[in-house]
Structures are given as C-alpha cells and as structure tokens.
Design an enzyme around this catalytic site. Structure first.
Site, PDB file in Angstrom:
ATOM      1  N   SER A  75     -33.858  14.600  -6.131  1.00 34.71           N
ATOM      2  CA  SER A  75     -34.108  13.322  -5.457  1.00 34.71           C
ATOM      3  C   SER A  75     -33.062  12.273  -5.846  1.00 34.71           C
ATOM      4  CB  SER A  75     -35.496  12.794  -5.815  1.00 34.71           C
ATOM      5  OG  SER A  75     -36.486  13.748  -5.519  1.00 34.71           O
TER       6      SER A  75
HETATM    7  N1  SAH Z   1     -38.509  16.540  -8.818  1.00 39.10           N
HETATM    8  C1  SAH Z   1     -37.378  17.309  -8.344  1.00 39.10           C
HETATM    9  C2  SAH Z   1     -37.228  17.192  -6.839  1.00 39.10           C
HETATM   10  C3  SAH Z   1     -37.171  18.528  -6.206  1.00 39.10           C
HETATM   11  S1  SAH Z   1     -37.397  18.622  -4.463  1.00 39.10           S
HETATM   12  C4  SAH Z   1     -36.115  16.940  -9.094  1.00 39.10           C
HETATM   13  O1  SAH Z   1     -36.142  16.029  -9.922  1.00 39.10           O
HETATM   14  O2  SAH Z   1     -35.088  17.604  -8.906  1.00 39.10           O
HETATM   15  C5  SAH Z   1     -39.085  19.189  -4.372  1.00 39.10           C
HETATM   16  C6  SAH Z   1     -39.391  20.540  -4.963  1.00 39.10           C
HETATM   17  O3  SAH Z   1     -40.764  20.822  -4.655  1.00 39.10           O
HETATM   18  C7  SAH Z   1     -38.587  21.693  -4.415  1.00 39.10           C
HETATM   19  O4  SAH Z   1     -37.917  22.334  -5.469  1.00 39.10           O
HETATM   20  C8  SAH Z   1     -39.636  22.622  -3.782  1.00 39.10           C
HETATM   21  O5  SAH Z   1     -39.347  23.984  -3.942  1.00 39.10           O
HETATM   22  C9  SAH Z   1     -40.892  22.233  -4.554  1.00 39.10           C
HETATM   23  N2  SAH Z   1     -42.164  22.535  -3.895  1.00 39.10           N
HETATM   24  C10 SAH Z   1     -42.478  22.503  -2.577  1.00 39.10           C
HETATM   25  N3  SAH Z   1     -43.758  22.869  -2.371  1.00 39.10           N
HETATM   26  C11 SAH Z   1     -44.290  23.144  -3.611  1.00 39.10           C
HETATM   27  C12 SAH Z   1     -45.577  23.590  -4.066  1.00 39.10           C
HETATM   28  N4  SAH Z   1     -46.584  23.847  -3.224  1.00 39.10           N
HETATM   29  N5  SAH Z   1     -45.749  23.756  -5.402  1.00 39.10           N
HETATM   30  C13 SAH Z   1     -44.736  23.540  -6.281  1.00 39.10           C
HETATM   31  N6  SAH Z   1     -43.490  23.115  -5.904  1.00 39.10           N
HETATM   32  C14 SAH Z   1     -43.272  22.933  -4.586  1.00 39.10           C
END
Ligand code: SAH
Length: 201
Positions: free
Chosen positions: A52
C-alpha cells in the site's frame, strides 16, 4: 522521505509518524522497485498484489488507535510492511495472508529486519480465533461486506479498520468500534481503492 509527506495531512499520532520514519520500507519492496521505496505510491509485490501507499498505511494505522502492547490482527500481510509499522510501535502483531508465497516472503522480510510478528498463511475472512480477542483488526484488501468472524474477534472497545465495497471499483474506508453495549459503531473515512479480498476455494 515518507514521514514528511504524511505529516500535515490528517495523520497526527506521533507514534505513527515515528514508526513511518523508522521502518525501512525498501526492505519490503521487490529489488526492481527499491529506488521508489520512499515515494508515496503503492508498488507491485507480485501475484497481482501491491504494497500500500505509505499515506494509506499511516492513515489506517492512525485510525486503529493502538497503544504499545495492544494485540492486533492484520488481514492481508502482502509485503509485511504494514505489520512492520505496527511492530515498530510496540504492538503485538498477528497477520494472515492468503497467498502462500507472499506469506513466506513477508515472514522472511520481517525476520530479516528483526520484527517479531506472527505470520500465517490462511483465509483471513475467518480471522484468527486462536489468538482472539484483538484490540484492533486491520484489513488491507477490500471485501464487499464486513466479515462477521472479524467482528466476533474484537475485544471490548476494539477497533476494526477496513475498506469495504465492490471489487474493481472505489471502496469506502470504514472504522468500526465496539461500544459499551457491545454494539458496533461505524464511521466513514471516504473513498479508497484496494486490491480485492479473495476467498480460498
Ligand atoms: N498490508 C500489505 C498490503 C498488501 S495488499 C502491505 O503492507 O504490503 C493486500 C493483501 O491481502 C494481498 O497480499 C492479498 O493477497 C491479501 N488478501 C486478499 N484476500 C485475503 C484473505 N481472504 N485473507 C488473507 N489475505 C488476503
């Protein structure tokens, strides 16, 4: 650098700003993007996912209203950067990621920078019952409704910060808090755009 771009916008918790200043974001982005690690923009981390934008990380962290020693669940580990920011603030962090390769890479990145974060590969829709209740839960992918299991895992006075809305469109950032009667009170923090929340088959 990152913290300067965030200060003066709507994030004012000194603990959050300090963590944003200290956490080495370049350790959480793929090699090809290291030069862009301190720009205020999201970056690709593989598997169609993104780390993000720093401003969004700071805003969501601010909305969580955490204090050192709070227990927090993050759903959507991604790169591990958001978890690192919370760990830097002294928070006890549990984080779940649905994509196995990302969960593994994030756990390694967090360990390499010496952050003690518990990472698991799982569908975060179900939260993490074993470690509940949580003082706060942060969701960094956007579901089209609030997962009820997460609400059930909030402690008294707990906060849930989550983008909710249709996949591929603009979503709304929500902050929910458990009030004294055990009810949930929500506040809307405007439009945001997040990667979709996925479910295991
Ligand atoms: N907080 C992260 C942002 C990653 S983007 C950072 O600091 O880099 C969001 C993430 O949520 C992705 O990696 C995606 O694979 C994950 N995601 C999507 N659906 C999910 C679920 N049901 N359970 C766990 N993770 C999930």
């Amino acid at each position: 650098m990152v913290a300067e771009q965030i200060e003066g916008r709507d994030v004012d918790d000194p603990l959050v700003l300090e963590a944003m200043r200290i956490v080495p974001r370049h350790r959480f982005v793929p090699g090809a993007f290291v030069d862009l690690a301190y720009a205020d923009s999201p970056l690709p981390i593989g598997h169609g996912q993104t780390i993000s934008q720093p401003y969004v990380v700071a805003l969501m962290t601010d909305l969580l209203d955490v204090e050192p020693c709070d227990k927090v669940l993050e759903v959507g580990t991604g790169s591990g950067y958001q978890a690192a920011v919370l760990a830097q603030m002294g928070v006890e962090v549990y984080t779940v990621e649905i994509v196995p390769e990302l969960a593994t890479a994030a756990a390694e990145a967090l360990e390499a920078v010496d952050y003690e974060v518990v990472v698991a590969q799982a569908d975060g829709y179900l939260g993490w019952e074993e470690h509940a209740p949580f003082d706060a839960i942060i969701v960094t992918a956007a579901p089209d409704h609030v997962p009820q299991p997460l609400v059930g895992q909030l402690a008294a006075g707990g906060r849930l910060v989550i983008p909710v809305g249709p996949i591929g469109a603009v979503q709304t950032m929500w902050r929910f808090e458990v009030d004294s009667t055990g009810g949930l009170v929500g506040e809307n923090f405007g439009p945001v755009r997040f990667v979709p929340f996925t479910r295991s088959e």
